[in-house]
Design a protein around this motif. Structure first.
Motif, PDB file in Angstrom:
ATOM      1  N   ILE A  56       0.807  -1.214   0.000  1.00 28.21           N
ATOM      2  CA  ILE A  56       0.000   0.000   0.000  1.00 28.21           C
ATOM      3  C   ILE A  56       0.842   1.266   0.000  1.00 28.21           C
ATOM      4  O   ILE A  56       0.610   2.190  -0.787  1.00 28.21           O
ATOM      5  CB  ILE A  56      -0.959   0.005   1.208  1.00 28.21           C
ATOM      6  CG1 ILE A  56      -1.933  -1.178   1.094  1.00 28.21           C
ATOM      7  CG2 ILE A  56      -1.729   1.322   1.294  1.00 28.21           C
ATOM      8  CD1 ILE A  56      -2.762  -1.409   2.335  1.00 28.21           C
ATOM      9  N   CYS A  57       1.824   1.330   0.874  1.00 28.38           N
ATOM     10  CA  CYS A  57       2.540   2.588   1.072  1.00 28.38           C
ATOM     11  C   CYS A  57       3.993   2.326   1.462  1.00 28.38           C
ATOM     12  O   CYS A  57       4.271   1.393   2.215  1.00 28.38           O
ATOM     13  CB  CYS A  57       1.842   3.410   2.155  1.00 28.38           C
ATOM     14  SG  CYS A  57       2.588   5.005   2.510  1.00 28.38           S
ATOM     15  N   SER A  58       4.887   3.163   0.959  1.00 34.44           N
ATOM     16  CA  SER A  58       6.305   3.070   1.280  1.00 34.44           C
ATOM     17  C   SER A  58       6.782   4.386   1.865  1.00 34.44           C
ATOM     18  O   SER A  58       6.506   5.457   1.315  1.00 34.44           O
ATOM     19  CB  SER A  58       7.126   2.733   0.031  1.00 34.44           C
ATOM     20  OG  SER A  58       8.524   2.811   0.299  1.00 34.44           O
ATOM     21  N   TYR A  78       2.576   6.027  -2.642  1.00 39.42           N
ATOM     22  CA  TYR A  78       1.311   5.316  -2.526  1.00 39.42           C
ATOM     23  C   TYR A  78       1.216   4.321  -3.671  1.00 39.42           C
ATOM     24  O   TYR A  78       1.192   4.705  -4.843  1.00 39.42           O
ATOM     25  CB  TYR A  78       0.124   6.284  -2.613  1.00 39.42           C
ATOM     26  CG  TYR A  78      -0.036   7.257  -1.469  1.00 39.42           C
ATOM     27  CD1 TYR A  78       0.613   7.056  -0.241  1.00 39.42           C
ATOM     28  CD2 TYR A  78      -0.848   8.382  -1.586  1.00 39.42           C
ATOM     29  CE1 TYR A  78       0.450   7.956   0.801  1.00 39.42           C
ATOM     30  CE2 TYR A  78      -1.019   9.276  -0.538  1.00 39.42           C
ATOM     31  CZ  TYR A  78      -0.361   9.059   0.648  1.00 39.42           C
ATOM     32  OH  TYR A  78      -0.522   9.939   1.696  1.00 39.42           O
ATOM     33  N   ARG A  79       1.204   3.032  -3.325  1.00 39.12           N
ATOM     34  CA  ARG A  79       1.116   1.963  -4.321  1.00 39.12           C
ATOM     35  C   ARG A  79       2.198   2.101  -5.395  1.00 39.12           C
ATOM     36  O   ARG A  79       1.997   1.773  -6.562  1.00 39.12           O
ATOM     37  CB  ARG A  79      -0.262   1.966  -4.983  1.00 39.12           C
ATOM     38  CG  ARG A  79      -1.433   1.691  -4.046  1.00 39.12           C
ATOM     39  CD  ARG A  79      -1.486   0.230  -3.653  1.00 39.12           C
ATOM     40  NE  ARG A  79      -2.707  -0.076  -2.890  1.00 39.12           N
ATOM     41  CZ  ARG A  79      -3.059  -1.322  -2.540  1.00 39.12           C
ATOM     42  NH1 ARG A  79      -2.302  -2.337  -2.880  1.00 39.12           N
ATOM     43  NH2 ARG A  79      -4.163  -1.514  -1.838  1.00 39.12           N
ATOM     44  N   PHE A 107      -7.796   0.294  -4.029  1.00 38.82           N
ATOM     45  CA  PHE A 107      -7.852  -0.665  -5.130  1.00 38.82           C
ATOM     46  C   PHE A 107      -6.505  -0.956  -5.774  1.00 38.82           C
ATOM     47  O   PHE A 107      -6.384  -1.905  -6.543  1.00 38.82           O
ATOM     48  CB  PHE A 107      -8.842  -0.173  -6.188  1.00 38.82           C
ATOM     49  CG  PHE A 107     -10.243  -0.024  -5.658  1.00 38.82           C
ATOM     50  CD1 PHE A 107     -11.019  -1.139  -5.379  1.00 38.82           C
ATOM     51  CD2 PHE A 107     -10.775   1.227  -5.412  1.00 38.82           C
ATOM     52  CE1 PHE A 107     -12.303  -1.008  -4.872  1.00 38.82           C
ATOM     53  CE2 PHE A 107     -12.056   1.376  -4.907  1.00 38.82           C
ATOM     54  CZ  PHE A 107     -12.828   0.255  -4.637  1.00 38.82           C
ATOM     55  N   GLY A 108      -5.487  -0.139  -5.488  1.00 40.00           N
ATOM     56  CA  GLY A 108      -4.136  -0.492  -5.897  1.00 40.00           C
ATOM     57  C   GLY A 108      -3.624   0.138  -7.166  1.00 40.00           C
ATOM     58  O   GLY A 108      -2.470  -0.059  -7.527  1.00 40.00           O
ATOM     59  N   ASP A 109      -4.457   0.888  -7.891  1.00 39.47           N
ATOM     60  CA  ASP A 109      -3.980   1.538  -9.107  1.00 39.47           C
ATOM     61  C   ASP A 109      -4.726   2.846  -9.314  1.00 39.47           C
ATOM     62  O   ASP A 109      -5.756   3.097  -8.681  1.00 39.47           O
ATOM     63  CB  ASP A 109      -4.177   0.630 -10.327  1.00 39.47           C
ATOM     64  CG  ASP A 109      -3.115   0.865 -11.392  1.00 39.47           C
ATOM     65  OD1 ASP A 109      -2.418   1.899 -11.329  1.00 39.47           O
ATOM     66  OD2 ASP A 109      -2.976   0.018 -12.303  1.00 39.47           O
ATOM     67  N   LEU A 110      -4.220   3.656 -10.225  1.00 41.93           N
ATOM     68  CA  LEU A 110      -4.845   4.938 -10.510  1.00 41.93           C
ATOM     69  C   LEU A 110      -6.183   4.721 -11.220  1.00 41.93           C
ATOM     70  O   LEU A 110      -6.284   3.866 -12.113  1.00 41.93           O
ATOM     71  CB  LEU A 110      -3.930   5.795 -11.393  1.00 41.93           C
ATOM     72  CG  LEU A 110      -2.602   6.226 -10.767  1.00 41.93           C
ATOM     73  CD1 LEU A 110      -1.715   6.884 -11.822  1.00 41.93           C
ATOM     74  CD2 LEU A 110      -2.833   7.184  -9.597  1.00 41.93           C
ATOM     75  N   PRO A 111      -7.212   5.471 -10.860  1.00 44.55           N
ATOM     76  CA  PRO A 111      -8.520   5.295 -11.496  1.00 44.55           C
ATOM     77  C   PRO A 111      -8.587   5.996 -12.853  1.00 44.55           C
ATOM     78  O   PRO A 111      -7.921   7.012 -13.073  1.00 44.55           O
ATOM     79  CB  PRO A 111      -9.470   5.972 -10.505  1.00 44.55           C
ATOM     80  CG  PRO A 111      -8.639   7.065  -9.897  1.00 44.55           C
ATOM     81  CD  PRO A 111      -7.246   6.503  -9.803  1.00 44.55           C
ATOM     82  N   ALA A 244      -3.290  10.849   3.964  1.00 46.99           N
ATOM     83  CA  ALA A 244      -4.117   9.666   3.708  1.00 46.99           C
ATOM     84  C   ALA A 244      -3.478   8.365   4.180  1.00 46.99           C
ATOM     85  O   ALA A 244      -4.184   7.444   4.613  1.00 46.99           O
ATOM     86  CB  ALA A 244      -4.454   9.574   2.219  1.00 46.99           C
ATOM     87  N   ASP A 245      -2.159   8.255   4.112  1.00 48.54           N
ATOM     88  CA  ASP A 245      -1.508   7.032   4.594  1.00 48.54           C
ATOM     89  C   ASP A 245      -0.041   7.319   4.881  1.00 48.54           C
ATOM     90  O   ASP A 245       0.528   8.293   4.362  1.00 48.54           O
ATOM     91  CB  ASP A 245      -1.632   5.896   3.579  1.00 48.54           C
ATOM     92  CG  ASP A 245      -1.274   4.538   4.184  1.00 48.54           C
ATOM     93  OD1 ASP A 245      -1.600   4.328   5.376  1.00 48.54           O
ATOM     94  OD2 ASP A 245      -0.679   3.696   3.501  1.00 48.54           O
TER      95      ASP A 245
END
Length: 455
Positions: A56-58, A78-79, A107-111, A244-245
């Motif tokens: 999810i996040c680094s 982020y992702r 969801f793991g990717d850009l919308p 956000a994270d």
């Protein structure tokens, strides 16, 4: 207004028991070293103990070379996407980005455009709270602390859910989207009730505008006239994106993952995040940084002068000023060394609006704190570690520029971080089937039980 509960236990009685309590709950520092216990789940070099894996996040602020920690520019992803690229893209295209970040983290990717539009619709549709919830859960049981009130409301929403204990991914995703949408509503309503009951001011609850982004919706709700500029809303949007994270190891996210690993419901797990973030060592630090800035301005003749600010920071470090703890808030981080990318982005995007709003002196004061503190810590404390400004140094000023009351500093943080909590909860459910259960070694000596007449 909720009636105050008067405890039947007097503080005098409690105080008399504390000596016994303290005597039997102390553990020597030597024992921690003897048994190689990593306090705070930290290694000897200050790095965190590896407790899990995440996509999810680094959060990067150093690297290890030949066993030594080497400082480097901070990076938040982020992702896999650098937060700088995400924010800069939104700024250059003059659009809001928090909803995009919600999709990305969950969801793991850009919308794409259609996916982003559908998410906007879902979030807008879920902002309302259940019928009578505001009256029964907030107005009748108001709280002087907004974070506690929000946590109480999250737990209360369990009772309004037809399927609260189902931890299947579709159900948890439904709950997550609803909570992400509802938390800003809970935050504002709780604040309005506090305004009326604790400050004697008017309470205003505006209708929900479903066409607004989350940042616009928040400003619309907390301002009596519902007026704000596009620049103000987009600055708040950046704040939400940055908050956000922050990886699986930060205290509130780890708390959420710990509870999730037990198989508990979504409402209980997310409430744990709120309880953690409220702490002054975590989300509450932005208030401490803002108060420190105000104190410097009130006590220094020219807070834009480096020498005068340095003299006052020396007093703070020597516990002769500030809150007496000897801490310079907004400086230093558990991971970031050379720079905190969130602070860099925030400072860059907030400067113009801060100057326009008449907060040039405040901004320059914080710049002085950022510039002076690293050298001062080396000079007075002998600390050789790299120290940089963290996101808390400038976030309080940004909130001030936006006219956001101090009561909402940490709740706004939570309104963004709940996205990360939900994403990590889902990842924990999908990738781990073990309850998180670290070991604690007992250092009590074995004793024979004594009958009561022989004690």
């Amino acid at each position: 207004m909720a009636a105050n509960y008067i405890s039947p236990i007097s503080m005098e009685a409690i105080s008399s028991l504390c000596g016994e309590l303290n005597k039997n709950n102390s553990i020597s520092k030597g024992d921690f070293a003897r048994y190689h216990v990593k306090k705070g789940l930290r290694n000897e070099d200050g790095t965190g103990v590896m407790a899990g894996l995440t996509r999810i996040c680094s959060v990067e602020g150093y690297y290890i070379l030949d066993g030594e920690l080497v400082a480097k520019e901070g990076k938040l992803s982020y992702r896999g996407y650098d937060i700088n690229q995400i924010v800069n893209s939104c700024v250059s295209e003059n659009r809001f980005g928090f909803e995009e970040v919600i999709w990305l983290l969950l969801f793991g990717d850009l919308p794409n455009e259609n996916q982003l539009a559908s998410l906007h619709e879902v979030i807008a549709a879920c902002r309302n709270l259940p019928d009578d919830f505001i009256e029964d859960m907030i107005m009748k049981n108001n709280s002087k602390d907004i974070m506690n009130k929000m946590a109480h409301c999250i737990m209360s929403l369990y009772s309004y859910d037809e399927n609260p204990d189902d931890i299947s991914i579709p159900n948890v995703l439904r709950q997550s989207l609803q909570l992400i949408a509802q938390v800003p509503t809970i935050m504002n309503t709780s604040y309005q009730v506090k305004r009326r009951n604790h400050y004697g001011k008017s309470m205003y609850l505006h209708p929900i505008n479903k066409d607004q982004t989350t940042a616009e919706y928040i400003l619309n709700q907390i301002r009596s006239d519902k007026k704000f500029t596009d620049a103000e809303a987009k600055l708040l949007d950046i704040m939400l994106m940055l908050h956000a994270d922050h990886g699986g190891g930060n205290n509130s996210t780890f708390s959420t993952r710990v509870l999730t690993s037990s198989g508990t419901d979504t409402y209980s797990a997310i409430t744990a995040g709120f309880g953690s973030l409220k702490g002054p060592r975590h989300g509450g630090a932005n208030i401490s940084a803002a108060r420190m800035m105000n104190e410097i301005i009130a006590n220094v003749a020219d807070p834009t002068d480096e020498g005068q600010v340095k003299d006052y920071l020396v007093k703070i470090l020597n516990k002769e000023a500030g809150d007496g703890l000897g801490l310079i808030y907004g400086m230093g981080h558990a991971v970031y060394t050379v720079s905190d990318p969130r602070a860099v982005i925030l400072k860059k995007n907030a400067r113009e609006l801060a100057y326009k709003a008449g907060y040039e002196k405040e901004f320059l004061t914080l710049e002085n704190v950022e510039k002076i503190t690293p050298g001062l810590l080396k000079e007075l404390k002998g600390e050789n570690n790299e120290v940089c400004a963290n996101v808390d140094l400038y976030s309080g000023l940004v909130y001030k520029v936006l006219g956001i009351p101090e009561d909402l500093y940490t709740p706004l943080f939570a309104s963004a971080r709940i996205v990360g909590w939900c994403a990590h909860r889902i990842e924990e459910l999908l990738t781990s089937n073990k309850i998180i259960r670290p070991a604690y070694k007992s250092v009590s000596k074995s004793r024979d039980y004594l009958p009561i007449n022989k004690r």
